[in-house]
Write an enzyme that holds these catalytic residues in place. Structure first.
Site, PDB file in Angstrom:
ATOM      1  N   LYS A 259       1.918  -2.417  -4.689  1.00 45.02           N
ATOM      2  CA  LYS A 259       2.583  -1.430  -3.840  1.00 45.02           C
ATOM      3  C   LYS A 259       3.265  -2.173  -2.693  1.00 45.02           C
ATOM      4  O   LYS A 259       2.715  -3.145  -2.175  1.00 45.02           O
ATOM      5  CB  LYS A 259       1.553  -0.434  -3.274  1.00 45.02           C
TER       6      LYS A 259
ATOM      7  N   HIS B  39      -8.776   6.091   4.960  1.00 47.60           N
ATOM      8  CA  HIS B  39      -9.177   6.226   3.553  1.00 47.60           C
ATOM      9  C   HIS B  39      -9.918   4.974   3.109  1.00 47.60           C
ATOM     10  O   HIS B  39      -9.885   3.941   3.779  1.00 47.60           O
ATOM     11  CB  HIS B  39      -7.945   6.417   2.656  1.00 47.60           C
TER      12      HIS B  39
ATOM     13  N   ASP C 218     -10.063   2.608  -0.582  1.00 45.94           N
ATOM     14  CA  ASP C 218      -9.259   2.421  -1.799  1.00 45.94           C
ATOM     15  C   ASP C 218     -10.075   2.824  -3.027  1.00 45.94           C
ATOM     16  O   ASP C 218     -11.261   2.508  -3.121  1.00 45.94           O
ATOM     17  CB  ASP C 218      -8.835   0.955  -1.942  1.00 45.94           C
TER      18      ASP C 218
ATOM     19  N   HIS D 287     -10.273   2.380   6.252  1.00 40.09           N
ATOM     20  CA  HIS D 287      -9.202   1.751   7.022  1.00 40.09           C
ATOM     21  C   HIS D 287      -8.008   2.687   7.166  1.00 40.09           C
ATOM     22  O   HIS D 287      -7.914   3.709   6.478  1.00 40.09           O
ATOM     23  CB  HIS D 287      -8.780   0.426   6.379  1.00 40.09           C
TER      24      HIS D 287
END
Length: 334
Positions: A201, A220, A222, A276
């Site tokens: 990404k 959030h 991962d 994070h």
């Protein structure tokens, strides 16, 4: 329907002292209020060149993965020039005219292509970021139609980066396995083996007149097994630890490693998936290049039997990765 990109909103907002309301976070998420401004503990930085011996290095990785869920690695085997080129072609893509970028816009049902997060969160808020997603490994998952054709050397540069990234992912997973007292191949096999998918990404966070009010990426963890990330030099990554949001210091040429949800599950909670978020900058564009290392959709992931006992029962359900993704994306309890 034409999608309004954050890059366009940023250029319209640059002479203003405000941003559209849907980008203004609630007070408990505003970085201007919630970023810790005391003495900041540093995210562990680990030298992979094993000058002090492999056992010491693995111990450092284990401690960082348990306490922080994130660490930065140096001497990781990816040449600085290869990382610099990756950043150059990514930056050049986002500097292209809008119509050129839209040629590879995400389409419904696909997780690859150029895009902007369209859906608002539960409070009706959006994040200050545009992005590009595409698979880089394994080969059968790579669709070059979803890669930029401009700049013309984008493909060659990314394939060169992938050549170094795949063995580094294997190396990190081996060290994490050994740190659990397991054979070095266990976590890689449990995460998908040779079918482990690497999804690149590029995050593009344009300058923002009110960086104190908004976020580039909301808080959030991962979904991946692990995420390996290269940032540009503009500060932005923040980690939640000890009830505070701390800036993760930029270390030139370092690779940032996030422990993701799947490794937390496989380790039965011994390793911690890092919570994070990303802040933005008033004057500079921040960019980052995470590679999410994920199991195939049909792959079943759960706590490793070797780490489950009567004294230490399973803390997570075992399920197909696609079912885990569905629950996480739709905010359904796992």
């Amino acid at each position: 329907m034409e999608v309004q990109r954050v890059q366009a909103i940023a250029s319209m907002s640059k002479n203003l002292d405000t941003i559209p309301d849907e980008f203004i976070r609630l007070e408990h998420e505003q970085p201007g209020i919630t970023t810790y401004d005391g003495l900041v503990p540093e995210v562990p930085v680990i030298d992979l060149s094993i000058s002090d011996g492999q056992d010491h290095m693995i111990h450092q990785i284990v401690e960082a993965s348990k306490e922080w869920g994130i660490f930065q690695v140096l001497n990781h085997g990816i040449p600085a020039e290869v990382m610099k080129e990756l950043q150059r072609v990514g930056k050049e893509f986002f500097e292209l005219p809008q119509e050129e970028k839209e040629k590879i816009a995400m389409t419904p049902g696909s997780n690859e292509g150029y895009g902007t997060k369209l859906q608002k969160d539960l409070h009706g808020k959006k994040t200050w970021v545009d992005f590009l997603f595409h698979n880089i490994w394994p080969r059968e998952q790579v669709n070059h139609d979803k890669w930029p054709h401009n700049p013309t050397d984008y493909r060659n540069v990314n394939e060169e980066y992938r050549k170094y990234m795949v063995p580094l992912v294997d190396q990190i997973l081996e060290y994490l396995s050994i740190g659990l007292g397991l054979d070095k191949t266990v976590l890689k096999e449990a995460s998908g083996g040779d079918e482990l998918r690497l999804l690149l990404k590029i995050n593009f966070y344009p300058p923002c007149p009110r960086p104190d009010l908004t976020l580039g990426v909301a808080p959030h963890t991962d979904m991946s097994a692990i995420t390996l990330l290269v940032p540009n030099e503009v500060q932005g990554l923040q980690v939640f630890k000890d009830d505070h949001w701390f800036d993760a210091k930029y270390v030139p040429n370092a690779m940032i490693v996030h422990i993701g949800d799947q490794i937390e599950i496989l380790s039965n909670g011994k390793y911690k998936s890092v919570f994070h978020r990303t802040t933005v900058n008033k004057d500079k564009t921040r960019m980052s290049w995470p590679v999410f290392c994920e199991p195939p959709e049909e792959y079943v992931v759960g706590p490793l039997p070797q780490l489950v006992s009567e004294e230490n029962p399973a803390k997570f359900k075992t399920k197909k990765y696609k079912d885990y993704q569905y629950c996480k994306i739709n905010k359904i309890p796992q």
